[in-house]
Design an enzyme around this catalytic site. Structure first.
Site, PDB file in Angstrom:
ATOM      1  N   LYS A 183      23.685  13.734  48.650  1.00 46.42           N
ATOM      2  CA  LYS A 183      22.631  14.372  49.457  1.00 46.42           C
ATOM      3  C   LYS A 183      22.503  15.850  49.123  1.00 46.42           C
ATOM      4  O   LYS A 183      21.408  16.425  49.259  1.00 46.42           O
ATOM      5  CB  LYS A 183      22.893  14.151  50.951  1.00 46.42           C
ATOM      6  CG  LYS A 183      24.163  14.773  51.509  1.00 46.42           C
ATOM      7  CD  LYS A 183      23.975  16.179  52.015  1.00 46.42           C
ATOM      8  CE  LYS A 183      25.286  16.781  52.467  1.00 46.42           C
ATOM      9  NZ  LYS A 183      25.127  18.158  52.993  1.00 46.42           N
ATOM     10  N   SER A 246      20.401  24.986  55.466  1.00 43.92           N
ATOM     11  CA  SER A 246      20.963  24.276  54.321  1.00 43.92           C
ATOM     12  C   SER A 246      21.142  25.184  53.112  1.00 43.92           C
ATOM     13  O   SER A 246      20.170  25.697  52.547  1.00 43.92           O
ATOM     14  CB  SER A 246      20.073  23.095  53.941  1.00 43.92           C
ATOM     15  OG  SER A 246      20.492  22.525  52.728  1.00 43.92           O
ATOM     16  N   ARG A 247      22.387  25.343  52.698  1.00 44.77           N
ATOM     17  CA  ARG A 247      22.695  26.166  51.537  1.00 44.77           C
ATOM     18  C   ARG A 247      22.144  25.548  50.250  1.00 44.77           C
ATOM     19  O   ARG A 247      21.651  26.231  49.367  1.00 44.77           O
ATOM     20  CB  ARG A 247      24.216  26.343  51.439  1.00 44.77           C
ATOM     21  CG  ARG A 247      24.674  27.436  50.504  1.00 44.77           C
ATOM     22  CD  ARG A 247      26.175  27.601  50.600  1.00 44.77           C
ATOM     23  NE  ARG A 247      26.577  27.971  51.948  1.00 44.77           N
ATOM     24  CZ  ARG A 247      27.761  27.705  52.480  1.00 44.77           C
ATOM     25  NH1 ARG A 247      28.654  27.033  51.776  1.00 44.77           N
ATOM     26  NH2 ARG A 247      28.042  28.083  53.700  1.00 44.77           N
TER      27      ARG A 247
END
Length: 321
Positions: A183, A246-247
């Protein structure tokens, strides 16, 4: 009882806050002495999780002997590339991997729990799901899943479940960890779509086909198909591909806007950059097509123009869904 959290980044700190808020003594181990001293004085991890107060039962330390003395469980929340530091630490009775990474060694795809087992010789379970540290630490509701030896998984469920964090148990440790790694690669691709302003349709199509790629990759390596449609697969993918926290998504966006790959980790490790190398290396060796991973790898490491990568994906031979 006492729990050690190994790794004082955002995720390790959030898990420590979660446990300590329930009155469980937690030792939060960091390698940098100055970070530990700042957390002790400020009662806040301003480097990685600013604005979140550290509960009284959470004790920051840079001494591994102190952190692991008398613990029941060690939670490993280190970046995947830093797992080797465990080789020099005292052993815990068993481990919970909170690391989402992927390794390709000797022609074999390895997950963090396998690396932990090789280093420590102790049993390990893994926790995954749509769990951004910034939200978990602020007690916003979410859910996760833990898989591994049943008795240990149920112990983790008991420890971590609370009013805002619901933990399920699963039997598919392999699939859980593979989904958590893939993911991040798909989130890089989603960030590229955002950076190029290609729209909602393009992103939805990418993620739908990306889920298919996750299933193909994961089942080929021993995961159960149903796992990838659960919290540790689809659930985690949705959170990581859409969230501003989200990095990996953010790194994909910055990459297509011209930022050097070497600068993408100035805000923390981007696990997708490592997982994609393992995926592509395995795919080439096994003869399995992974077109989205290959496109991400080409953009990140091969200097491939992201629009040309998109054109190549769109020009693939038509086939049934």
């Amino acid at each position: 009882m006492k729990v050690a959290i190994l790794g004082a980044g955002a995720w390790g700190t959030a898990l420590g806050v979660l446990l300590a808020s329930k009155g469980i003594p937690v030792a939060l181990w960091a390698r940098r002495k100055e970070q530990v001293e700042a957390m002790r004085v400020m009662r806040e991890n301003r480097d990685y999780l600013p604005g979140v107060a550290l509960p009284a039962h959470l004790h920051p330390t840079c001494d591994p002997e102190e952190a692991l003395l008398g613990v029941e469980l060690a939670v490993v929340a280190l970046p995947s590339k830093a797992l080797s530091v465990l080789e020099g630490l005292p052993l815990a009775p068993w481990y919970l991997s909170a690391t989402k990474g992927l390794f390709f060694q000797g022609g074999e795809v390895l997950t963090p729990s396998q690396i932990l087992g090789r280093i420590t010789g102790r049993p390990a379970v893994a926790l995954s799901g749509p769990n951004h540290a910034e939200e978990v630490a602020r007690f916003l509701p979410t859910a996760g899943v833990v898989a591994g030896p049943r008795a240990l998984a149920e112990r983790v469920q008991e420890l971590f479940t609370g009013p805002t964090f619901r933990v399920y148990t699963g039997r598919d440790l392999r699939g859980l960890e593979l989904g958590g790694a893939v993911k991040n690669v798909l989130a890089l691709a989603a960030g590229m779509v955002d950076g190029l302003r290609l729209g909602d349709n393009a992103k939805a199509a990418l993620l739908t086909r990306g889920l298919k790629e996750m299933v193909r990759f994961g089942t080929a390596l021993g995961g159960e198909e149903a796992t990838f449609y659960g919290l540790s697969g689809l659930g985690d993918l949705l959170a990581t591909a859409y969230s501003l926290h989200s990095r990996n998504r953010g790194a994909g966006e910055r990459l297509v806007r011209g930022e050097d790959r070497e600068r993408l980790e100035d805000r923390g490790v981007v696990e997708g950059l490592y997982a994609v190398k393992a995926m592509v290396a395995w795919g080439e060796r096994a003869g399995v097509e992974l077109p989205i991973a290959e496109a991400v790898h080409g953009v990140a490491y091969g200097g491939l123009d992201p629009l040309k990568a998109l054109q190549a994906l769109m020009a693939r031979e038509p086939k049934p869904e």
